[in-house]
Design a protein around this motif. Structure first.
Motif, PDB file in Angstrom:
ATOM      1  N   HIS A 177       0.817  -1.211   0.000  1.00 35.20           N
ATOM      2  CA  HIS A 177       0.000   0.000   0.000  1.00 35.20           C
ATOM      3  C   HIS A 177       0.854   1.266   0.000  1.00 35.20           C
ATOM      4  O   HIS A 177       0.468   2.293  -0.556  1.00 35.20           O
ATOM      5  N   ASN A 178       2.006   1.189   0.618  1.00 28.02           N
ATOM      6  CA  ASN A 178       2.886   2.343   0.673  1.00 28.02           C
ATOM      7  C   ASN A 178       3.343   2.757  -0.723  1.00 28.02           C
ATOM      8  O   ASN A 178       3.480   3.948  -1.019  1.00 28.02           O
ATOM      9  N   VAL A 179       3.570   1.770  -1.592  1.00 18.77           N
ATOM     10  CA  VAL A 179       3.982   2.061  -2.962  1.00 18.77           C
ATOM     11  C   VAL A 179       2.836   2.704  -3.732  1.00 18.77           C
ATOM     12  O   VAL A 179       3.054   3.552  -4.611  1.00 18.77           O
ATOM     13  N   VAL A 180       1.623   2.334  -3.397  1.00 19.90           N
ATOM     14  CA  VAL A 180       0.455   2.961  -4.018  1.00 19.90           C
ATOM     15  C   VAL A 180       0.334   4.418  -3.579  1.00 19.90           C
ATOM     16  O   VAL A 180      -0.163   5.269  -4.306  1.00 19.90           O
ATOM     17  N   GLY A 181       0.822   4.710  -2.363  1.00 21.58           N
ATOM     18  CA  GLY A 181       0.831   6.102  -1.925  1.00 21.58           C
ATOM     19  C   GLY A 181       0.306   6.368  -0.536  1.00 21.58           C
ATOM     20  O   GLY A 181       0.350   7.502  -0.060  1.00 21.58           O
ATOM     21  N   LEU A 182      -0.158   5.310   0.169  1.00 27.28           N
ATOM     22  CA  LEU A 182      -0.685   5.488   1.520  1.00 27.28           C
ATOM     23  C   LEU A 182      -0.589   4.153   2.247  1.00 27.28           C
ATOM     24  O   LEU A 182      -1.220   3.180   1.846  1.00 27.28           O
ATOM     25  N   SER A 183       0.203   4.099   3.299  1.00 31.25           N
ATOM     26  CA  SER A 183       0.364   2.851   4.048  1.00 31.25           C
ATOM     27  C   SER A 183      -0.761   2.708   5.064  1.00 31.25           C
ATOM     28  O   SER A 183      -0.832   3.458   6.043  1.00 31.25           O
ATOM     29  N   LEU A 184      -1.634   1.742   4.846  1.00 28.59           N
ATOM     30  CA  LEU A 184      -2.739   1.511   5.780  1.00 28.59           C
ATOM     31  C   LEU A 184      -2.245   1.082   7.163  1.00 28.59           C
ATOM     32  O   LEU A 184      -2.769   1.557   8.180  1.00 28.59           O
ATOM     33  N   PRO A 185      -1.230   0.206   7.267  1.00 28.80           N
ATOM     34  CA  PRO A 185      -0.723  -0.140   8.594  1.00 28.80           C
ATOM     35  C   PRO A 185      -0.151   1.061   9.338  1.00 28.80           C
ATOM     36  O   PRO A 185      -0.326   1.192  10.555  1.00 28.80           O
ATOM     37  N   VAL A 186       0.537   1.944   8.610  1.00 27.87           N
ATOM     38  CA  VAL A 186       1.072   3.148   9.249  1.00 27.87           C
ATOM     39  C   VAL A 186      -0.058   4.043   9.731  1.00 27.87           C
ATOM     40  O   VAL A 186      -0.023   4.577  10.848  1.00 27.87           O
ATOM     41  N   LEU A 187      -1.078   4.218   8.894  1.00 24.24           N
ATOM     42  CA  LEU A 187      -2.216   5.041   9.308  1.00 24.24           C
ATOM     43  C   LEU A 187      -2.888   4.458  10.542  1.00 24.24           C
ATOM     44  O   LEU A 187      -3.258   5.198  11.466  1.00 24.24           O
ATOM     45  N   ARG A 188      -3.012   3.145  10.590  1.00 23.17           N
ATOM     46  CA  ARG A 188      -3.613   2.497  11.766  1.00 23.17           C
ATOM     47  C   ARG A 188      -2.818   2.836  13.021  1.00 23.17           C
ATOM     48  O   ARG A 188      -3.399   3.148  14.074  1.00 23.17           O
ATOM     49  N   GLU A 189      -1.487   2.766  12.928  1.00 24.96           N
ATOM     50  CA  GLU A 189      -0.649   3.050  14.088  1.00 24.96           C
ATOM     51  C   GLU A 189      -0.738   4.525  14.489  1.00 24.96           C
ATOM     52  O   GLU A 189      -0.717   4.858  15.685  1.00 24.96           O
ATOM     53  N   MET A 190      -0.846   5.407  13.506  1.00 23.59           N
ATOM     54  CA  MET A 190      -0.967   6.828  13.810  1.00 23.59           C
ATOM     55  C   MET A 190      -2.296   7.122  14.514  1.00 23.59           C
ATOM     56  O   MET A 190      -2.362   7.896  15.471  1.00 23.59           O
ATOM     57  N   LEU A 191      -3.350   6.485  14.046  1.00 18.92           N
ATOM     58  CA  LEU A 191      -4.655   6.662  14.680  1.00 18.92           C
ATOM     59  C   LEU A 191      -4.625   6.174  16.126  1.00 18.92           C
ATOM     60  O   LEU A 191      -5.214   6.798  17.018  1.00 18.92           O
ATOM     61  N   ALA A 192      -3.914   5.066  16.343  1.00 18.04           N
ATOM     62  CA  ALA A 192      -3.828   4.507  17.701  1.00 18.04           C
ATOM     63  C   ALA A 192      -3.177   5.498  18.657  1.00 18.04           C
ATOM     64  O   ALA A 192      -3.507   5.534  19.854  1.00 18.04           O
ATOM     65  N   GLU A 193      -2.258   6.315  18.145  1.00 22.19           N
ATOM     66  CA  GLU A 193      -1.616   7.336  18.983  1.00 22.19           C
ATOM     67  C   GLU A 193      -2.639   8.344  19.501  1.00 22.19           C
ATOM     68  O   GLU A 193      -2.440   8.994  20.529  1.00 22.19           O
ATOM     69  N   LEU A 194      -3.739   8.485  18.777  1.00 25.10           N
ATOM     70  CA  LEU A 194      -4.801   9.417  19.173  1.00 25.10           C
ATOM     71  C   LEU A 194      -5.944   8.699  19.889  1.00 25.10           C
ATOM     72  O   LEU A 194      -6.973   9.316  20.187  1.00 25.10           O
ATOM     73  N   GLY A 195      -5.755   7.405  20.134  1.00 22.64           N
ATOM     74  CA  GLY A 195      -6.809   6.643  20.792  1.00 22.64           C
ATOM     75  C   GLY A 195      -7.967   6.312  19.872  1.00 22.64           C
ATOM     76  O   GLY A 195      -9.090   6.080  20.331  1.00 22.64           O
ATOM     77  N   ILE A 196      -7.685   6.260  18.577  1.00 24.83           N
ATOM     78  CA  ILE A 196      -8.722   5.992  17.570  1.00 24.83           C
ATOM     79  C   ILE A 196      -8.419   4.656  16.881  1.00 24.83           C
ATOM     80  O   ILE A 196      -7.276   4.400  16.511  1.00 24.83           O
ATOM     81  N   GLY A 197      -9.423   3.824  16.723  1.00 22.85           N
ATOM     82  CA  GLY A 197      -9.249   2.579  15.995  1.00 22.85           C
ATOM     83  C   GLY A 197      -9.479   2.812  14.509  1.00 22.85           C
ATOM     84  O   GLY A 197     -10.278   3.676  14.128  1.00 22.85           O
ATOM     85  N   PHE A 198      -8.796   2.046  13.670  1.00 21.10           N
ATOM     86  CA  PHE A 198      -9.019   2.203  12.225  1.00 21.10           C
ATOM     87  C   PHE A 198     -10.497   2.000  11.893  1.00 21.10           C
ATOM     88  O   PHE A 198     -11.052   2.682  11.027  1.00 21.10           O
ATOM     89  N   HIS A 199     -11.127   1.086  12.605  1.00 20.97           N
ATOM     90  CA  HIS A 199     -12.545   0.802  12.349  1.00 20.97           C
ATOM     91  C   HIS A 199     -13.424   2.021  12.645  1.00 20.97           C
ATOM     92  O   HIS A 199     -14.562   2.099  12.138  1.00 20.97           O
ATOM     93  N   ASP A 200     -12.908   2.974  13.439  1.00 19.59           N
ATOM     94  CA  ASP A 200     -13.698   4.160  13.743  1.00 19.59           C
ATOM     95  C   ASP A 200     -13.828   5.089  12.535  1.00 19.59           C
ATOM     96  O   ASP A 200     -14.659   6.017  12.542  1.00 19.59           O
ATOM     97  N   LEU A 201     -12.994   4.879  11.512  1.00 21.09           N
ATOM     98  CA  LEU A 201     -13.105   5.679  10.289  1.00 21.09           C
ATOM     99  C   LEU A 201     -14.171   5.135   9.345  1.00 21.09           C
ATOM    100  O   LEU A 201     -14.555   5.812   8.395  1.00 21.09           O
ATOM    101  N   ARG A 202     -14.601   3.909   9.608  1.00 24.93           N
ATOM    102  CA  ARG A 202     -15.600   3.294   8.741  1.00 24.93           C
ATOM    103  C   ARG A 202     -16.992   3.723   9.180  1.00 24.93           C
ATOM    104  O   ARG A 202     -17.346   3.603  10.357  1.00 24.93           O
ATOM    105  N   GLY A 203     -17.781   4.195   8.234  1.00 17.75           N
ATOM    106  CA  GLY A 203     -19.128   4.660   8.550  1.00 17.75           C
ATOM    107  C   GLY A 203     -20.059   3.526   8.941  1.00 17.75           C
ATOM    108  O   GLY A 203     -19.771   2.377   8.721  1.00 17.75           O
TER     109      GLY A 203
END
Length: 210
Positions: free
Chosen positions: A184-210
């Protein structure tokens, strides 16, 4: 009761949007007005020559901050930028077909490192206002293309619109033999990295899903 967190993507990249949508996230897209060459030039004037990874993070931050200053929604803002490091140089989008062709003639049969900067800004109402970034890097190995293959690929126009003059999820897919790191990083956005960044804010990746 779970509350969905809204995400604003500060990028015009269709590939980044598709990556998020494939993971169940439907962000609002707001494209920044950042003059990328000017941002890099200003930074190098005060800091000296920047490493390719630093360029990616610098531009991701500039895009994120520009968009965060525009949006009024209760949301997170994610800025992203990708560059290819090859032979110690930083490659963004090629200026024209001749440059794309020259790059591919240099890259064929060799490898480079794709760096993607991710900058996350917590612009939610009554939030901490946290703002921080992470760079993800993936080694990309290129096929040993013939001159005819390079000419045909450049003629499609795709290499002119992407960092490093290639894609892994588009017409350039056949010309990437393997990678070391996050696809995904080669595509332009690393989903695992985004998940870890969200966790720093106390947010789960699933919280972005409507």
């Amino acid at each position: 009761m779970r509350v969905t967190v809204s995400l604003v993507l500060a990028s015009a990249s269709p590939a980044r949007l598709t990556t998020l949508r494939s993971a169940g996230v439907a962000p609002e897209v707001v494209v920044s007005s950042v003059d990328e060459p000017a941002v890099v030039a200003d930074a190098e004037k005060s800091l000296g020559s920047l490493d390719p990874a630093d360029v990616a993070l610098l531009l991701a931050r500039a895009k994120g901050e520009d968009v965060a200053s525009q949006v009024e929604s209760d949301s997170l803002v994610l800025g992203c930028d990708s560059v290819l490091e090859f032979d110690g140089e930083t490659f963004g989008k090629p200026a024209d077909a001749a440059e794309a062709t020259a790059r591919w003639k240099a890259m064929r049969g060799r490898s480079g490192t794709l760096h993607t900067g991710h900058w996350l800004i917590d612009a939610r109402d009554e939030s901490s206002g946290a703002t921080f970034g992470v760079v993800a890097s993936t080694v990309v190995h290129f096929a040993d293309l013939t001159d005819d293959e390079i000419d045909a690929y450049v003629a499609t126009g795709e290499p002119l619109h992407v960092a490093g003059a290639f894609t892994i999820d588009g017409l350039g897919g056949p010309y990437v033999t393997r990678i070391e790191g996050d696809h995904h990083n080669v595509v332009g956005l690393s989903l695992p990295v985004l998940r870890e960044m969200l966790a720093e804010l106390g947010i789960g990746f699933h919280d972005l899903r409507g």
